[in-house]
Design a protein around this motif. Structure first.
Motif, PDB file in Angstrom:
ATOM      1  N   GLY A 117       0.815  -1.212   0.000  1.00 19.31           N
ATOM      2  CA  GLY A 117       0.000   0.000   0.000  1.00 19.31           C
ATOM      3  C   GLY A 117       0.845   1.257   0.000  1.00 19.31           C
ATOM      4  O   GLY A 117       0.541   2.234  -0.697  1.00 19.31           O
ATOM      5  N   GLU A 120       2.298   1.768  -3.429  1.00 26.23           N
ATOM      6  CA  GLU A 120       1.241   2.191  -4.357  1.00 26.23           C
ATOM      7  C   GLU A 120       0.946   3.669  -4.192  1.00 26.23           C
ATOM      8  O   GLU A 120       0.872   4.420  -5.168  1.00 26.23           O
ATOM      9  CB  GLU A 120      -0.041   1.389  -4.107  1.00 26.23           C
ATOM     10  CG  GLU A 120      -0.098   0.101  -4.878  1.00 26.23           C
ATOM     11  CD  GLU A 120      -1.332  -0.726  -4.535  1.00 26.23           C
ATOM     12  OE1 GLU A 120      -2.218  -0.222  -3.823  1.00 26.23           O
ATOM     13  OE2 GLU A 120      -1.371  -1.884  -4.969  1.00 26.23           O
ATOM     14  N   GLU A 121       0.785   4.074  -2.944  1.00 23.85           N
ATOM     15  CA  GLU A 121       0.421   5.454  -2.689  1.00 23.85           C
ATOM     16  C   GLU A 121       1.495   6.416  -3.195  1.00 23.85           C
ATOM     17  O   GLU A 121       1.208   7.426  -3.822  1.00 23.85           O
ATOM     18  CB  GLU A 121       0.232   5.656  -1.190  1.00 23.85           C
ATOM     19  CG  GLU A 121      -0.961   6.520  -0.846  1.00 23.85           C
ATOM     20  CD  GLU A 121      -1.410   6.244   0.566  1.00 23.85           C
ATOM     21  OE1 GLU A 121      -0.947   6.961   1.451  1.00 23.85           O
ATOM     22  OE2 GLU A 121      -2.194   5.288   0.779  1.00 23.85           O
ATOM     23  N   GLU A 122       2.731   6.036  -2.908  1.00 24.09           N
ATOM     24  CA  GLU A 122       3.823   6.918  -3.307  1.00 24.09           C
ATOM     25  C   GLU A 122       3.961   6.957  -4.826  1.00 24.09           C
ATOM     26  O   GLU A 122       4.272   7.992  -5.416  1.00 24.09           O
ATOM     27  CB  GLU A 122       5.121   6.464  -2.668  1.00 24.09           C
ATOM     28  CG  GLU A 122       6.117   7.584  -2.491  1.00 24.09           C
ATOM     29  CD  GLU A 122       7.289   7.168  -1.627  1.00 24.09           C
ATOM     30  OE1 GLU A 122       8.396   7.619  -1.908  1.00 24.09           O
ATOM     31  OE2 GLU A 122       7.076   6.376  -0.694  1.00 24.09           O
ATOM     32  N   GLN A 124       1.557   6.556  -6.995  1.00 18.93           N
ATOM     33  CA  GLN A 124       0.455   7.311  -7.604  1.00 18.93           C
ATOM     34  C   GLN A 124       0.676   8.811  -7.510  1.00 18.93           C
ATOM     35  O   GLN A 124       0.076   9.569  -8.257  1.00 18.93           O
ATOM     36  CB  GLN A 124      -0.864   6.932  -6.939  1.00 18.93           C
ATOM     37  CG  GLN A 124      -1.436   5.675  -7.546  1.00 18.93           C
ATOM     38  CD  GLN A 124      -2.548   5.091  -6.724  1.00 18.93           C
ATOM     39  OE1 GLN A 124      -3.190   5.799  -5.983  1.00 18.93           O
ATOM     40  NE2 GLN A 124      -2.762   3.807  -6.868  1.00 18.93           N
TER      41      GLN A 124
END
Lengths: 198, 212
Positions: A117, A120-122, A124
């Motif tokens: 997660g 993914e966040e970074e 995006q």
């Protein structure tokens, strides 16, 4: 690992089918006689009038006491191997937790989903990325990442990839205290219509 | 012929790429992605499990003094009576051969033709750490969007092959030669921003749209 197993098994089965079909075809079209070459003595298919599995071949060992137990055992082993092969295809390998080696011998554990997660966040947040999907694979002590990026229109893949590997992945590797994090990245883009720019 | 062909210089990456760009160009990073061949393996495994399972069940049940299933007696009879030059045997053998060849080809070819290997990104502390591939459709979309910005281009179709990029553009104003030169320059630069391990050859074709 699975890649190699799949390819070896597919290749062997393919070669087997090819040889069997070729042998029957060779006999059925009577090619050894027509093209004037000899088949070795053990060759099972002789001439167009032969059959694939004659009564003699089928019943040769039937009277022997060892025959049926051997057949059953061989089929059972084969079935077990094939079942393992089949189940290996259906299982998606995903790392539940990552082992982090620290100086003293106590190894810390990190939740795999949490790390996925975070990456993914970074990812995006990077320029030109609209969605990112991350999956951790490999072994607990040697994690690897599979990254799927969905690019925005007008993204520059080389630049995005450079940022991802220099910043996002390096950051994830360092903050999780991993020695290395080999990654496989695939970049795609959502289909969209062409727009005229005035 | 309105074709302008130009192989892009192989070095010279996007901004931030130093002299090391050319080093990573060759060797490891250009390797194709190899598919795991999950789908054919699943199908073959499923069929084999079904066939072997059925056969094993029948052999065991015959050992337990039950009679063999009809298909097995029929199969044994057919295999024992049909001569090899029977049409069904020939067709069956040809199908088996073709199927075998196909499975073998699946086993030895890489697959994943959609994915173009990308150049190793620079500035990471170990090479081989990151392997990347760009979807061919994504590459085509990016190039198309770039081509649409060239003035005079009304519509454009981009086909990204594994070695060659074909661009067909319709220009509704300006000289065709000028539009082509602009497209060549713009797309030549855009291709390097894709960061592919192997620079594809760019072929640009410009035409007038059909009169309506």
């Amino acid at each position: 690992m699975l890649k190699a197993v799949n390819r070896v098994l597919l290749g062997l089965i393919g070669l087997g089918l090819f040889a069997l079909g070729g042998g029957v075809l060779l006999g059925g079209l009577d090619l050894p006689r027509r093209w004037d070459f000899d088949v070795p003595g053990w060759w099972p298919f002789r001439g167009p009038d032969d059959v694939v599995l004659g009564a003699e071949g089928r019943t040769r060992w039937q009277e022997e006491a060892w025959w049926w137990p051997t057949v059953i055992a061989a089929l059972a082993v084969l079935l077990a191997l094939l079942l393992w092969w089949l189940l290996a295809q259906l299982r998606r390998h995903r790392l539940g937790e990552v082992l982090i080696g620290s100086e003293d011998d106590t190894a810390a554990r990190l939740n795999g989903r949490a790390l996925e997660g975070a990456i993914e966040e970074e990812a995006q947040a990077l320029d030109g990325v609209s969605r990112a999907y991350v999956r951790l694979t490999g072994r607990r002590a040697a994690a690897a990442a599979r990254v799927r990026l969905q690019l925005k229109p007008h993204a520059e893949p080389a630049q995005t990839l450079g940022q991802l590997s220099r910043e996002t992945l390096a950051h994830a590797r360092d903050s999780a205290g991993l020695d290395r994090l080999p990654s496989e990245v695939r970049l795609r883009e959502v289909r969209h219509r062409a727009r005229r720019v005035a | 012929m309105n074709a302008g062909t130009g192989r892009q210089p192989s070095a010279g990456g996007p901004r931030g790429t130093g002299a090391t760009g050319a080093v990573h160009e060759s060797g490891r990073s250009a390797r194709r992605f190899w598919s795991a061949r999950r789908i054919p393996s699943t199908i073959v495994a499923l069929l084999s499990v079904a066939a072997i399972g059925l056969l094993l069940y029948d052999v065991v049940s015959v050992q337990a003094d039950r009679s063999a299933m009809r298909w097995r007696r029929r199969l044994a009879e057919e295999l024992a009576t049909r001569p090899l030059d029977d049409i069904w045997m020939i067709v069956g053998a040809a199908v088996a051969m073709a199927l075998g060849l196909w499975l073998f080809l699946l086993a030895v070819t890489p697959g994943l033709r959609r994915l173009l290997p990308m150049r190793q990104p620079t500035g990471i502390h170990r090479t081989g750490e990151v392997r990347a591939g760009l979807d061919r459709c994504a590459a085509a979309l990016l190039l198309r969007d770039r081509a649409m910005r060239v003035s005079g281009v009304q519509s454009v179709q981009v086909d990204v092959g594994r070695r060659k990029v074909n661009v067909h553009a319709h220009a509704h104003f300006r000289e065709l030669n000028e539009v082509r030169a602009d497209l060549d320059a713009t797309l030549g630069e855009a291709v390097t921003t894709l960061g592919l391990a192997r620079q594809p050859t760019l072929v640009v074709l410009v035409r007038r749209p059909k009169k309506r």
